[in-house]
Motif scaffolding. Structure first.
Motif, mmCIF file in Angstrom:
data_model
loop_
_atom_site.group_PDB
_atom_site.id
_atom_site.type_symbol
_atom_site.label_atom_id
_atom_site.label_comp_id
_atom_site.label_asym_id
_atom_site.label_seq_id
_atom_site.Cartn_x
_atom_site.Cartn_y
_atom_site.Cartn_z
ATOM 1 N N GLY A 1 58.942 -34.902 22.373
ATOM 2 C CA GLY A 1 59.529 -35.770 21.364
ATOM 3 C C GLY A 1 60.602 -35.065 20.554
ATOM 4 O O GLY A 1 60.494 -33.879 20.252
ATOM 5 N N ALA B 1 63.270 -40.830 29.975
ATOM 6 C CA ALA B 1 63.002 -41.381 28.646
ATOM 7 C C ALA B 1 61.701 -42.172 28.707
ATOM 8 O O ALA B 1 61.451 -42.918 29.655
ATOM 9 C CB ALA B 1 64.151 -42.264 28.207
ATOM 10 N N THR C 1 62.895 -35.731 16.992
ATOM 11 C CA THR C 1 63.154 -36.571 15.822
ATOM 12 C C THR C 1 64.666 -36.717 15.632
ATOM 13 O O THR C 1 65.445 -35.889 16.105
ATOM 14 C CB THR C 1 62.538 -35.966 14.549
ATOM 15 O OG1 THR C 1 63.157 -34.714 14.291
ATOM 16 C CG2 THR C 1 61.036 -35.803 14.690
ATOM 17 N N ARG C 2 65.044 -37.744 14.907
ATOM 18 C CA ARG C 2 66.473 -37.969 14.656
ATOM 19 C C ARG C 2 67.090 -36.824 13.877
ATOM 20 O O ARG C 2 68.221 -36.428 14.132
ATOM 21 C CB ARG C 2 66.666 -39.271 13.885
ATOM 22 C CG ARG C 2 66.597 -40.479 14.738
ATOM 23 C CD ARG C 2 67.023 -41.685 13.953
ATOM 24 N NE ARG C 2 66.942 -42.863 14.792
ATOM 25 C CZ ARG C 2 67.158 -44.072 14.365
ATOM 26 N NH1 ARG C 2 67.453 -44.288 13.103
ATOM 27 N NH2 ARG C 2 67.077 -45.086 15.191
ATOM 28 N N SER D 1 62.255 -39.972 19.494
ATOM 29 C CA SER D 1 62.487 -40.363 20.883
ATOM 30 C C SER D 1 61.574 -39.509 21.753
ATOM 31 O O SER D 1 61.577 -38.289 21.648
ATOM 32 C CB SER D 1 63.942 -40.115 21.280
ATOM 33 O OG SER D 1 64.802 -40.897 20.517
ATOM 34 N N TYR D 2 60.795 -40.163 22.605
ATOM 35 C CA TYR D 2 59.860 -39.458 23.476
ATOM 36 C C TYR D 2 60.392 -39.441 24.903
ATOM 37 O O TYR D 2 61.010 -40.402 25.371
ATOM 38 C CB TYR D 2 58.485 -40.125 23.462
ATOM 39 C CG TYR D 2 57.761 -39.978 22.161
ATOM 40 C CD1 TYR D 2 57.132 -38.786 21.835
ATOM 41 C CD2 TYR D 2 57.707 -41.023 21.246
ATOM 42 C CE1 TYR D 2 56.461 -38.634 20.634
ATOM 43 C CE2 TYR D 2 57.038 -40.885 20.040
ATOM 44 C CZ TYR D 2 56.416 -39.691 19.743
ATOM 45 O OH TYR D 2 55.765 -39.548 18.546
ATOM 46 N N TYR D 3 60.113 -38.350 25.591
ATOM 47 C CA TYR D 3 60.502 -38.171 26.984
ATOM 48 C C TYR D 3 59.319 -37.615 27.757
ATOM 49 O O TYR D 3 58.499 -36.888 27.208
ATOM 50 C CB TYR D 3 61.690 -37.202 27.096
ATOM 51 C CG TYR D 3 62.926 -37.701 26.395
ATOM 52 C CD1 TYR D 3 63.883 -38.418 27.093
ATOM 53 C CD2 TYR D 3 63.119 -37.474 25.041
ATOM 54 C CE1 TYR D 3 65.011 -38.899 26.451
ATOM 55 C CE2 TYR D 3 64.242 -37.954 24.393
ATOM 56 C CZ TYR D 3 65.179 -38.668 25.108
ATOM 57 O OH TYR D 3 66.288 -39.143 24.464
ATOM 58 N N GLU E 1 59.565 -43.540 25.442
ATOM 59 C CA GLU E 1 59.589 -44.596 24.435
ATOM 60 C C GLU E 1 60.311 -44.080 23.211
ATOM 61 O O GLU E 1 60.517 -42.884 23.044
ATOM 62 C CB GLU E 1 58.178 -45.059 24.084
ATOM 63 C CG GLU E 1 57.397 -44.150 23.172
ATOM 64 C CD GLU E 1 56.010 -44.678 22.867
ATOM 65 O OE1 GLU E 1 55.801 -45.136 21.734
ATOM 66 O OE2 GLU E 1 55.162 -44.621 23.760
ATOM 67 N N GLN E 2 60.704 -45.017 22.362
ATOM 68 C CA GLN E 2 61.456 -44.625 21.180
ATOM 69 C C GLN E 2 60.880 -45.350 19.971
ATOM 70 O O GLN E 2 60.833 -46.566 19.928
ATOM 71 C CB GLN E 2 62.923 -44.982 21.370
ATOM 72 C CG GLN E 2 63.827 -44.393 20.339
ATOM 73 C CD GLN E 2 65.282 -44.444 20.758
ATOM 74 O OE1 GLN E 2 65.610 -44.877 21.846
ATOM 75 N NE2 GLN E 2 66.148 -44.007 19.892
ATOM 76 N N ASP E 3 60.420 -44.557 19.013
ATOM 77 C CA ASP E 3 59.964 -45.104 17.738
ATOM 78 C C ASP E 3 61.151 -45.154 16.791
ATOM 79 O O ASP E 3 62.281 -44.909 17.180
ATOM 80 C CB ASP E 3 58.851 -44.219 17.146
ATOM 81 C CG ASP E 3 57.530 -44.378 17.877
ATOM 82 O OD1 ASP E 3 57.369 -45.385 18.599
ATOM 83 O OD2 ASP E 3 56.675 -43.495 17.736
#
Length: 160
Positions: A129, A107, A131-132, A115-117, A109-111
């Motif tokens: 990345g 993992a 998206t939700r 969610s970025y990996y 970062e998470q905006d």
């Protein structure tokens, strides 16, 4: 790419069949050892990211069902546990397959909505990345798949 690949002069020359086979085999190895992450590998990473979320959601539902006084609670609990078992099997298979392909991720970062990996593969790194909205739809599809599988198993058992 060798010096002779773009040179048409060498196409009409006679080559021994052993040399042609070696050349073709070398080209196939170069293509199969691609430096890019394949679509299948991306899908496997995405699924491996989503499976823990599915497990958490199912676990939460199981705990809620245990607390309820629903008449069908035993059936719901069995369904939930079946889905958890399938999630664990799929997680194990994906981890094994990605390890064989030398692909791993962490993992990043998470905006608010993404969610970025970081994906590490064959000496390279890529940012991935989700998206939700994509996560929700994929989780919904996966849960539908698991319940459909269970329904098929139950139908086959009732026909016997």
């Amino acid at each position: 790419m060798t010096k002779l690949d773009g040179n048409n002069r060498w196409q009409n020359k006679m080559l021994l069949t052993d040399h042609v086979e070696q050349y073709e085999q070398q080209r196939q190895e170069e293509d199969s050892g691609s430096k890019m992450l394949t679509t299948l590998e991306r899908t496997m990473v995405r699924d491996l990211i989503l499976l823990p979320y599915i497990d958490t959601m199912v676990d939460k539902s199981i705990k809620e069902i245990e607390q309820s006084g629903n008449v069908l609670s035993k059936m719901y609990l069995m369904t939930g546990r079946y889905i958890q078992n399938q999630v664990m099997k799929d997680t194990y298979q994906l981890q094994k397959e990605l390890k064989q392909r030398n692909v791993r991720f962490i993992a990043d970062e998470q905006d608010d909505f993404i969610s970025y990996y970081k994906i590490f593969y064959r000496g390279y790194q890529e940012r991935f990345g989700l998206t939700r909205d994509v996560m929700r739809s994929e989780i919904s599809l996966r849960l539908t798949k698991y319940t459909t599988e269970l329904g098929t198993i139950l139908k086959e058992a009732s026909l016997k």
